[in-house]
Design an enzyme around this catalytic site. Sequence first.
Site, PDB file in Angstrom:
ATOM      1  CD  GLU A  36      -1.154  46.901  63.293  1.00 29.64           C
ATOM      2  OE1 GLU A  36      -1.648  48.020  63.445  1.00 29.64           O
ATOM      3  OE2 GLU A  36      -0.731  46.489  62.199  1.00 29.64           O
TER       4      GLU A  36
ATOM      5  CD  GLU B  85      -3.369  43.703  59.984  1.00 23.48           C
ATOM      6  OE1 GLU B  85      -3.110  44.821  59.503  1.00 23.48           O
ATOM      7  OE2 GLU B  85      -3.896  43.567  61.095  1.00 23.48           O
TER       8      GLU B  85
HETATM    9  C1  GLA Z   1      -3.347  47.694  60.865  1.00 24.89           C
HETATM   10  C2  GLA Z   1      -4.490  47.048  61.606  1.00 24.89           C
HETATM   11  C3  GLA Z   1      -5.644  46.682  60.737  1.00 24.89           C
HETATM   12  C4  GLA Z   1      -5.902  47.747  59.713  1.00 24.89           C
HETATM   13  C5  GLA Z   1      -4.650  47.989  58.922  1.00 24.89           C
HETATM   14  C6  GLA Z   1      -4.816  48.985  57.819  1.00 24.89           C
HETATM   15  O1  GLA Z   1      -2.394  46.836  60.425  1.00 24.89           O
HETATM   16  O2  GLA Z   1      -4.097  45.932  62.343  1.00 24.89           O
HETATM   17  O3  GLA Z   1      -6.758  46.511  61.559  1.00 24.89           O
HETATM   18  O4  GLA Z   1      -6.270  48.912  60.363  1.00 24.89           O
HETATM   19  O5  GLA Z   1      -3.681  48.479  59.787  1.00 24.89           O
HETATM   20  O6  GLA Z   1      -3.636  49.152  57.098  1.00 24.89           O
END
Ligand code: GLA
Length: 689
Positions: A161, A320
């Site tokens: 991210e 995710e």
């Molecule tokens: C992001 C991160 C993860 C985690 C999630 C929690 O997407 O990539 O490592 O912290 O948020 O929602």
Amino acid sequence: MSKRRKHSWPQPLKGAESRLWYGGDYNPDQWPEEVWDDDIRLMKKAGVNLVSVGIFSWAKIEPEEGKYDFDWLDRAIDKLGKAGIAVDLASATASPPMWLTQAHPEVLWKDERGDTVWPGAREHWRPTSPVFREYALNLCRRMAEHYKGNPYVVAWHVSNEYGCHNRFDYSDDAMRAFQKWCKKRYKTIDAVNEAWGTAFWAQHMNDFSEIIPPRYIGDGNFMNPGKLLDYKRFSSDVLKEFYIAERDVLESITPGLPLTTNFMVSAGGSMLDYDDWGAEVDFVSNDHYFTPGEAHFDEVAYAASLMDGISRKEPWFQMEHSTSAVNWRPINYRAEPGSVVRDSLAQVAMGADAICYFQWRQSKAGAEKWHSSMVPHAGEDSQIFRDVCELGADLGRLSDEGLMGTKTVKSKVAVVFDYESQWATEYTANPTQQVNHWTEPLDWFRALADNGITADVVPVRSDWDSYEIAVLPCVYMMSEETSRRVREFVANGGKLFVTYYTGLGDENDHIWLGGYPGSIRDVVGVRVEEFAPMGNDMPGALDHLDLDNGTVAHDFADVITSTADTSTVLASYKAERWTGMNEVPAIVANGYGDGRTVYVGCRLGRQGLAKSLPAMLGSMGLSDLAGDGRVLRVERADAAAANHFEFVFNRTHEPVTVDVEGEAIAASLAHVDDGRATIDPTGVVVLRR
Ligand code: GLA
């Protein structure tokens, strides 16, 4: 925008078949090794076939500068691989270890006021630091050299991210990089002056060295909007360059291994220009967290459709999402029961060939211990884990039935999304703070769905003009090029919806003069001289406008002062005389060339749009497009239509019964009897047609 890389997808382990990927972020380093065997057992039980490993493991992989410990990671990957679970391996560079930032505090990023952002969480690095770059690229090299040829690693997960926490850095490194970026984009300082309109407020610059980041200017003051817009572009680009540097090191050592980095695409998310980034990955992947409340399902479907647009309808990866609550909202609402399967199948319907979660096992300690996961604190004997197993079985069945290789069937309607329009409308000295770009595409997607029409959400740079119908919802920035595409699209028979706040500025956010929407007035057949923003923060000020079609406008209306002879007014305001809005046209249909347009000159919201759509569609000769808005239908098919699937989701909080075609191959909270599907709230059926 750069040339797109060829799409390339993580391949199954040796001897295994190609299946939908299923799994999540796996952090074995948070657990004693005894837990790992239980993890594998539960992963097998749930049908997991891929996990992402090592994302935040830098400190464990390189515990001291130049000392590497791959043993634990080798053991974890080996265990997974031997159990038939593939690995999406991280570059591990997202969170630098303490020894690094202690030795080199100059890698830490600085906020607007020049304060250092200290370690204590993650992403505390600046992308323009040559020192950080050297350390990160070195780790990429070590990771690639060590895992080169590892039979269980099927993809690279580069960093994590980008920009989630370090999107804007105001350090001197960033300043120098910004100066270079401006030089590359504009060539001369005069061109920068022109683009930023520096004649205003004595902001003229004589040399690139006079360019500074948009640092703190005191509260209640207004940064130059051109500089601010370019800083958003620059910040997206500079993180992208960092990603490309990491990618290129990994690729030089493990050529052919597909690479991705996880985007953050959701209706409101506009951190980086992900459509631009989409060109630089082998397959696009996304992290998406549901919006609690009434928009939950529609927003999941909307964001997934935008991903399909960013991916140009190539398979994409849901990297995710959450099985239930997150830990980072003020109130971390539980997901509605049934949404584990329903949300994931919405993503699959919209083109995802991989469904993964953050994270596999819920942490016992640390900042995310209250974040839901696939194996919750309660353990295996839990509804969440049962849902996770049910989803695994569904994905397995869809794989058996031949879903891989199909793509989302193109809709008749494209709703256009534009990152730069979002960035420009976020500016704090605009006509109102109540309007910015992103809410309007979502409202249109939902209003169309209310009328039984599933739209594709597509980026402005994509082929929106190849659709039968396109919607430009608050596409505030309109370049010469987009204006030309609009004109040609309609002239050649396209049907186009345009809203207020569209086509106001060019690519530098310089206003198109002569009346709004400046560059396409003739196409939509309206001329707007002023705006009538609405609100309730000033007693007695205009706070809404009634339309004579029974809908109500809030927040914003155009003062349309003239309409073309070729146009028809579909709705006008009914207002008291003092407002100056009585009988002012609100919705105007027009004919231009062989095409038709409808201009919606105010914010009607999802409900007002849904109610106005039948007449608007009627004016375009599209009345028979509408269907049953209680369900969302999405189809996937292969080129020969030999494999053709339909996903039917209940969008309401009541059970619905609808006609369906084909054989049901998956159903959650639903059953099919003799061509009739009864679908409970949060339910879904998948049919082979
Ligand atoms: C992001 C991160 C993860 C985690 C999630 C929690 O997407 O990539 O490592 O912290 O948020 O929602």
